[in-house]
Design a protein around this motif. Structure first.
Motif, PDB file in Angstrom:
ATOM      1  N   THR A  78       7.310 -10.878  46.088  1.00 46.83           N
ATOM      2  CA  THR A  78       6.109 -11.650  45.748  1.00 46.83           C
ATOM      3  C   THR A  78       6.341 -12.716  44.684  1.00 46.83           C
ATOM      4  N   VAL A  79       7.117 -12.418  43.651  1.00 51.99           N
ATOM      5  CA  VAL A  79       7.183 -13.286  42.479  1.00 51.99           C
ATOM      6  C   VAL A  79       7.829 -14.644  42.751  1.00 51.99           C
ATOM      7  N   PRO A  80       8.981 -14.753  43.454  1.00 51.25           N
ATOM      8  CA  PRO A  80       9.562 -16.082  43.683  1.00 51.25           C
ATOM      9  C   PRO A  80       8.617 -17.047  44.382  1.00 51.25           C
ATOM     10  N   PHE A 105       6.316  -6.072  51.207  1.00 54.51           N
ATOM     11  CA  PHE A 105       5.650  -5.638  49.978  1.00 54.51           C
ATOM     12  C   PHE A 105       5.178  -4.199  50.100  1.00 54.51           C
ATOM     13  N   PHE A 106       4.546  -3.868  51.234  1.00 55.00           N
ATOM     14  CA  PHE A 106       4.045  -2.506  51.401  1.00 55.00           C
ATOM     15  C   PHE A 106       5.169  -1.529  51.719  1.00 55.00           C
ATOM     16  N   GLY A 254      -2.862   4.324  39.379  1.00 55.27           N
ATOM     17  CA  GLY A 254      -4.230   3.902  39.077  1.00 55.27           C
ATOM     18  C   GLY A 254      -4.550   2.530  39.633  1.00 55.27           C
ATOM     19  N   THR A 255      -3.616   1.582  39.492  1.00 59.57           N
ATOM     20  CA  THR A 255      -3.870   0.231  39.978  1.00 59.57           C
ATOM     21  C   THR A 255      -3.900   0.172  41.503  1.00 59.57           C
ATOM     22  N   ILE A 256      -2.995   0.888  42.173  1.00 61.02           N
ATOM     23  CA  ILE A 256      -3.004   0.807  43.635  1.00 61.02           C
ATOM     24  C   ILE A 256      -4.180   1.588  44.228  1.00 61.02           C
ATOM     25  N   ILE A 257      -4.612   2.680  43.569  1.00 55.68           N
ATOM     26  CA  ILE A 257      -5.809   3.386  44.033  1.00 55.68           C
ATOM     27  C   ILE A 257      -7.035   2.503  43.863  1.00 55.68           C
ATOM     28  N   PHE A 258      -7.116   1.814  42.720  1.00 51.86           N
ATOM     29  CA  PHE A 258      -8.220   0.879  42.487  1.00 51.86           C
ATOM     30  C   PHE A 258      -8.227  -0.225  43.539  1.00 51.86           C
ATOM     31  N   ALA A 280       2.619  -5.418  40.680  1.00 55.62           N
ATOM     32  CA  ALA A 280       3.598  -6.276  41.339  1.00 55.62           C
ATOM     33  C   ALA A 280       4.574  -6.928  40.370  1.00 55.62           C
ATOM     34  N   VAL A 281       4.169  -7.087  39.094  1.00 60.13           N
ATOM     35  CA  VAL A 281       5.002  -7.822  38.133  1.00 60.13           C
ATOM     36  C   VAL A 281       5.349  -6.975  36.907  1.00 60.13           C
ATOM     37  N   VAL A 282       4.352  -6.325  36.308  1.00 60.94           N
ATOM     38  CA  VAL A 282       4.562  -5.629  35.034  1.00 60.94           C
ATOM     39  C   VAL A 282       5.275  -4.291  35.226  1.00 60.94           C
ATOM     40  N   ILE A 283       4.799  -3.463  36.148  1.00 63.88           N
ATOM     41  CA  ILE A 283       5.377  -2.125  36.344  1.00 63.88           C
ATOM     42  C   ILE A 283       6.858  -2.169  36.706  1.00 63.88           C
TER      43      ILE A 283
END
Length: 315
Positions: A78-80, A105-106, A254-258, A280-283
């Motif tokens: 995703t990032v590039p 991604f998935f 938590g983020t993906i459940i949200f 996608a970026v921080v974790i």
């Protein structure tokens, strides 16, 4: 038939983070720094693990080596593209490129869920059943668990790619996201999405929550064992490691459940973009810092590698 052909030939515009040119450049620098640090830290773990004769035979570091390799490609999916879109005005992605990005991604994200469950089980055996650990967690079992984690993740992703590739698009093809995600694609589709929603919810509940359940049970047993340690210093050190692991794991889950276990009518895409930045970026940057680079064995292996490099340079 015409609608289907029109959809298949379509291009999409990724809205990204609309802002002034100065803010776009600032975001480019921030995300580029995150990306470089993520790649560098995960590559460092892979190199250290493969170079050190001791670490590459320990099950935990075998899994971490796979995990770091996974994180490199997970953030690269995703990032590039996002970084490139910060620098140009026409943020276009082809139909095939969008479907491919969703798949990888998935696939990589689901593989990460499987590896988190596997790694938590490995720690459970090591801490709660140390006498049986070397007997149970053999190199063969590590290879098999790693193989099945990769295979299940990449096969499971087809459950999202197939309905994504069958969507029709009649109106503007502007995706309110910084990458091709399944939910924003549903929101711009003119197809009947009820059946697709049901597939997504069933899939998300089964995969995400089942892996979370396995991971949580393992960590609860680990915490229970830690509480029984006689030394307060040992308990403090063990809790420090366990809590840091749990923090990253629960943030990711938590983020993906949200994001994915909600009815599509409840999505607020601008907020979802911010949440997506975390997983996608921080974790992918936090994982190597928490799981490996704070580890004493990794520090020792890194120092030995540096000493070996200095000796070679001195010669």
């Amino acid at each position: 038939m015409n609608a289907m052909n029109h959809s298949e030939a379509a291009e999409f515009v990724l809205l990204g983070f609309p802002s002034s040119r100065q803010l776009q450049l600032l975001l480019f620098v921030i995300f580029l720094d995150f990306y470089i640090l993520t790649i560098a830290s995960n590559m460092l773990i892979i190199v250290i693990t493969r170079v050190d004769c001791t670490l590459r035979t320990i099950p935990m570091y075998i899994f971490l080596c796979h995990f770091s390799f996974l994180e490199i490609w997970y953030t690269t999916s995703t990032v590039p593209k996002m970084l490139m879109d910060f620098m140009i005005d026409n943020n276009i992605i082809s139909y095939n490129g969008c479907i491919a990005q969703i798949y990888f991604f998935f696939a990589l994200g689901l593989t990460e869920l499987f590896f988190l469950a596997v790694m938590s089980y490995d720690r459970y055996l090591a801490i709660c059943h140390p006498l049986y650990y070397n007997f149970v967690m053999t190199s063969k079992l590590c290879s098999q668990m790693s193989f099945w984690s990769w295979l299940c993740g990449f096969l499971s992703s087809f459950m999202l790619v197939i309905p994504s590739s069958r969507l029709l698009f009649c109106g503007p093809r502007i995706i309110n996201h910084f990458f091709c995600d399944f939910i924003p694609l549903l929101n711009i589709s003119c197809s009947e999405i009820l059946a697709t929603d049901m597939i997504l919810y069933a899939f998300a509940w089964i995969i995400i929550l089942y892996s979370l359940l396995l991971t949580t049970i393992s960590y609860l047993q680990i915490i229970r064992t830690i509480c029984r340690l006689p030394s307060q210093l040992s308990r403090r050190k063990a809790f420090s490691t366990c809590v840091s692991h749990l923090t990253v794991v629960l943030t990711f889950y938590g983020t993906i459940i949200f994001m994915y276990i909600r009815p599509s009518t409840q999505y607020t895409l601008n907020m979802d973009k911010v949440v997506s930045v975390f997983y996608a970026v921080v974790i992918p940057l936090l994982n190597p810092l928490v799981y490996s680079l704070r580890n004493r064995e990794v520090h020792q292996a890194f120092r030995k590698s540096l000493a070996r490099f200095d000796n070679l340079c001195g010669c």
